[in-house]
Design an enzyme around this catalytic site. Sequence first.
Site, PDB file in Angstrom:
ATOM      1  N   LEU A  44      -8.603  19.952  58.561  1.00 41.33           N
ATOM      2  CA  LEU A  44      -7.758  19.677  57.318  1.00 41.33           C
ATOM      3  C   LEU A  44      -7.476  21.096  56.503  1.00 41.33           C
ATOM      4  CD1 LEU A  44      -9.951  16.832  55.713  1.00 41.33           C
ATOM      5  CD2 LEU A  44      -8.145  16.954  57.611  1.00 41.33           C
ATOM      6  N   THR A 156       7.187  28.295  69.407  1.00 37.50           N
ATOM      7  CA  THR A 156       8.469  28.527  68.429  1.00 37.50           C
ATOM      8  C   THR A 156       9.705  29.221  69.170  1.00 37.50           C
ATOM      9  OG1 THR A 156       9.398  29.280  66.186  1.00 37.50           O
ATOM     10  CG2 THR A 156       7.508  30.234  67.249  1.00 37.50           C
ATOM     11  N   SER A 194       7.928  37.638  62.154  1.00 39.39           N
ATOM     12  CA  SER A 194       6.628  37.579  61.215  1.00 39.39           C
ATOM     13  C   SER A 194       5.280  37.650  61.946  1.00 39.39           C
ATOM     14  CB  SER A 194       6.781  36.124  60.382  1.00 39.39           C
ATOM     15  OG  SER A 194       6.612  35.200  61.181  1.00 39.39           O
ATOM     16  N   TYR A 196       3.041  35.265  61.636  1.00 35.69           N
ATOM     17  CA  TYR A 196       3.250  33.907  62.392  1.00 35.69           C
ATOM     18  C   TYR A 196       3.884  34.042  63.664  1.00 35.69           C
ATOM     19  CZ  TYR A 196       5.178  29.412  63.456  1.00 35.69           C
ATOM     20  OH  TYR A 196       5.500  28.208  64.165  1.00 35.69           O
ATOM     21  N   HIS A 197       5.092  34.352  63.857  1.00 34.00           N
ATOM     22  CA  HIS A 197       5.889  34.323  65.217  1.00 34.00           C
ATOM     23  C   HIS A 197       5.000  35.351  66.182  1.00 34.00           C
ATOM     24  CE1 HIS A 197       9.218  32.635  62.450  1.00 34.00           C
ATOM     25  NE2 HIS A 197       9.113  32.055  63.535  1.00 34.00           N
ATOM     26  N   LYS A 200       2.487  33.463  68.053  1.00 35.63           N
ATOM     27  CA  LYS A 200       3.162  32.516  69.186  1.00 35.63           C
ATOM     28  C   LYS A 200       3.471  33.264  70.343  1.00 35.63           C
ATOM     29  CE  LYS A 200       3.084  28.669  66.712  1.00 35.63           C
ATOM     30  NZ  LYS A 200       2.217  27.546  67.123  1.00 35.63           N
ATOM     31  N   ASN A 255      14.647  20.574  54.743  1.00 37.02           N
ATOM     32  CA  ASN A 255      13.852  19.559  53.861  1.00 37.02           C
ATOM     33  C   ASN A 255      13.735  20.367  52.375  1.00 37.02           C
ATOM     34  OD1 ASN A 255      13.255  17.918  55.798  1.00 37.02           O
ATOM     35  ND2 ASN A 255      11.202  18.198  55.753  1.00 37.02           N
ATOM     36  N   ARG A 256      13.758  21.580  52.257  1.00 37.49           N
ATOM     37  CA  ARG A 256      13.750  22.301  51.021  1.00 37.49           C
ATOM     38  C   ARG A 256      15.210  22.072  50.350  1.00 37.49           C
ATOM     39  NH1 ARG A 256      14.065  27.666  51.616  1.00 37.49           N
ATOM     40  NH2 ARG A 256      13.382  27.815  53.387  1.00 37.49           N
ATOM     41  N   TYR A 270      19.091  32.041  51.454  1.00 38.96           N
ATOM     42  CA  TYR A 270      18.725  33.231  51.346  1.00 38.96           C
ATOM     43  C   TYR A 270      19.854  34.204  51.957  1.00 38.96           C
ATOM     44  CZ  TYR A 270      14.034  31.095  50.869  1.00 38.96           C
ATOM     45  OH  TYR A 270      12.898  30.264  50.657  1.00 38.96           O
ATOM     46  N   GLU A 339      15.180  40.257  58.147  1.00 38.76           N
ATOM     47  CA  GLU A 339      15.970  39.801  59.254  1.00 38.76           C
ATOM     48  C   GLU A 339      17.433  40.242  59.281  1.00 38.76           C
ATOM     49  OE1 GLU A 339      15.338  35.448  58.745  1.00 38.76           O
ATOM     50  OE2 GLU A 339      16.624  35.281  57.051  1.00 38.76           O
TER      51      GLU A 339
HETATM   52  P1  NAD Z   1       0.887  21.581  59.788  1.00 41.21           P
HETATM   53  O1  NAD Z   1       0.446  22.718  59.225  1.00 41.21           O
HETATM   54  O2  NAD Z   1       1.560  20.547  59.129  1.00 41.21           O
HETATM   55  O3  NAD Z   1       0.000  21.046  60.941  1.00 41.21           O
HETATM   56  C1  NAD Z   1      -1.121  21.852  61.564  1.00 41.21           C
HETATM   57  C2  NAD Z   1      -2.231  20.900  61.465  1.00 41.21           C
HETATM   58  O4  NAD Z   1      -3.404  21.897  62.268  1.00 41.21           O
HETATM   59  C3  NAD Z   1      -2.795  21.012  60.087  1.00 41.21           C
HETATM   60  O5  NAD Z   1      -3.071  19.573  59.863  1.00 41.21           O
HETATM   61  C4  NAD Z   1      -4.192  21.797  59.951  1.00 41.21           C
HETATM   62  O6  NAD Z   1      -4.955  21.301  59.277  1.00 41.21           O
HETATM   63  C5  NAD Z   1      -4.573  21.943  61.428  1.00 41.21           C
HETATM   64  N1  NAD Z   1      -5.083  23.140  61.788  1.00 41.21           N
HETATM   65  C6  NAD Z   1      -4.711  24.347  61.462  1.00 41.21           C
HETATM   66  N2  NAD Z   1      -5.922  25.426  61.979  1.00 41.21           N
HETATM   67  C7  NAD Z   1      -6.767  24.562  62.480  1.00 41.21           C
HETATM   68  C8  NAD Z   1      -7.759  25.132  63.202  1.00 41.21           C
HETATM   69  N3  NAD Z   1      -8.227  25.982  63.311  1.00 41.21           N
HETATM   70  N4  NAD Z   1      -8.723  23.819  63.334  1.00 41.21           N
HETATM   71  C9  NAD Z   1      -8.387  22.502  63.337  1.00 41.21           C
HETATM   72  N5  NAD Z   1      -7.194  22.244  62.868  1.00 41.21           N
HETATM   73  C10 NAD Z   1      -6.439  23.178  62.333  1.00 41.21           C
HETATM   74  O7  NAD Z   1       2.077  21.919  60.933  1.00 41.21           O
HETATM   75  P2  NAD Z   1       3.304  21.329  61.672  1.00 41.21           P
HETATM   76  O8  NAD Z   1       4.644  21.568  61.062  1.00 41.21           O
HETATM   77  O9  NAD Z   1       2.863  19.954  62.045  1.00 41.21           O
HETATM   78  O10 NAD Z   1       3.360  22.352  62.989  1.00 41.21           O
HETATM   79  C11 NAD Z   1       2.351  21.955  64.112  1.00 41.21           C
HETATM   80  C12 NAD Z   1       2.620  23.041  65.214  1.00 41.21           C
HETATM   81  O11 NAD Z   1       4.196  23.030  65.798  1.00 41.21           O
HETATM   82  C13 NAD Z   1       2.447  24.536  64.864  1.00 41.21           C
HETATM   83  O12 NAD Z   1       1.646  24.957  65.645  1.00 41.21           O
HETATM   84  C14 NAD Z   1       3.594  25.009  64.525  1.00 41.21           C
HETATM   85  O13 NAD Z   1       3.745  26.280  64.739  1.00 41.21           O
HETATM   86  C15 NAD Z   1       4.781  24.482  65.443  1.00 41.21           C
HETATM   87  N6  NAD Z   1       6.224  24.239  65.104  1.00 41.21           N
HETATM   88  C16 NAD Z   1       6.288  23.675  64.035  1.00 41.21           C
HETATM   89  C17 NAD Z   1       7.709  23.571  63.245  1.00 41.21           C
HETATM   90  C18 NAD Z   1       8.167  22.977  62.139  1.00 41.21           C
HETATM   91  O14 NAD Z   1       9.288  22.969  61.842  1.00 41.21           O
HETATM   92  N7  NAD Z   1       7.352  22.207  61.464  1.00 41.21           N
HETATM   93  C19 NAD Z   1       8.524  24.337  64.042  1.00 41.21           C
HETATM   94  C20 NAD Z   1       8.299  24.796  65.175  1.00 41.21           C
HETATM   95  C21 NAD Z   1       7.018  24.834  65.717  1.00 41.21           C
END
Ligand code: NAD
Length: 406
Positions: A44, A156, A194, A196-197, A200, A255-256, A270, A339
Amino acid sequence: TTATTTSLSAKKKVIVLGGDGFCGWPTSLYLSDKGHSVTIVDNLSRRNIDTELGCQSLTPISSPQTRVNAWKEVSGKTIDFHNIDVAKDYDKLLALIKEKKPDTIIHFAEQRAAPYSMKSTKGKRYTVDNNIGGTNNLCCAVADSGLDVHIVHLGTMGVYGYGTSGGEIPEGYIDVTLPGGREANILHPAYPGSVYHATKCLDAIMFQFYNKNDQLRVTDLHQGIVWGTNTPQTVRDERLINRFDYDGDYGTVLNRFLMQGGMGVPLTVYGTGGQTRGFIHITDTTKCLEIAMENPPKKGERVEIFNQIAETRRVRDVAQMVATQTGVDMKLVPNPRQEAAENELDVSNRKFLSAGLSPTTLESENGLFSEVIDIVQKYKHRCDPEMILPASYWNKERAKACEGNL
Ligand code: NAD
């Protein structure tokens, strides 16, 4: 009877790490609906970061317990929920894997916002500790368990860098001529934009190592920007509704824009909006996960990599689509990100297409675009428009450029 046996044996036991999140929740419901046995693990942290940032999902999401109870009511199917921190609670993770003996573990459990990862020193350190720690724990636990589990990870498109290689971005590996003239097919060079990237990119190296050393079977999905909210499963009861992030840190770009369009405030683009990105609808995300799960690499094969996108679009063209649909103007603002102002992006997604994915695009005639506009209209009383503006800057120069200009 052969057909019945085949279809029964095709049902899998799946653990979904991060199954309470934007992609993880609808994926868990989709797989459960298809008859797979689903266990969710989530600490969570995403809900806690909402509290830290002072914002919340536009849609009123229920607690994980209410969610799984509601799913049982509407579908008759059980989803287990376990609150485990994948990056910190190694023993609990290992014990769960040994108990459940899953066929597949889907790994969504990472800090996934590039802006949040660049917000502060704390954001950078947390993102690296959480994402790399979690991936390492997962690989160690699978190796330690002795079970032949297929790991499916969400990477990603950003691992490739945007438009830096020239030409079409292949699925994970490129042909090169090594010094000395030998031909080889190697992981595409990493070019993160970034912290974050960067995590990955590091994940990809970790998987490559554990695959070579322990013969772990891994699929890495390099996903584009996900848009949309609901899926055929999450609309079945309001308690199942998916989260919708619209804030400057977690809201994905389309979505934004839709949120701003719905609120009647200018769409903040941006820079020149010349960045080209890959996009995919949340319903297709859930389908791609099942396709990846059903097509695991064999033991001893290298890490399988798919590009998980439906289409590429320039950000200003996406803004123009939303402006046309909502009648709201767009406004160019200084870019908080370090970027390239403009880039081309040509990406192969042949593996998913040949596995049967028929992707939804922004212009598909199935009303999914207007479905998001309806969600925004229905819940806009919950929106704080101030939260949509960028609140994280890639470096001091970017922060200065944005000062007073947003
Ligand atoms: P999100 O933040 O909504 O979901 C990630 C979930 O993982 C959350 O519910 C969080 O509480 C849980 N979490 C994080 N760290 C944790 C930990 N240490 N232990 C247990 N739970 C943990 O993100 P999302 O948008 O659902 O993305 C999911 C995955 O998909 C991510 O790895 C993200 O990098 C990848 N991704 C998402 C997008 C996008 O546009 N949303 C695009 C490319 C890749």
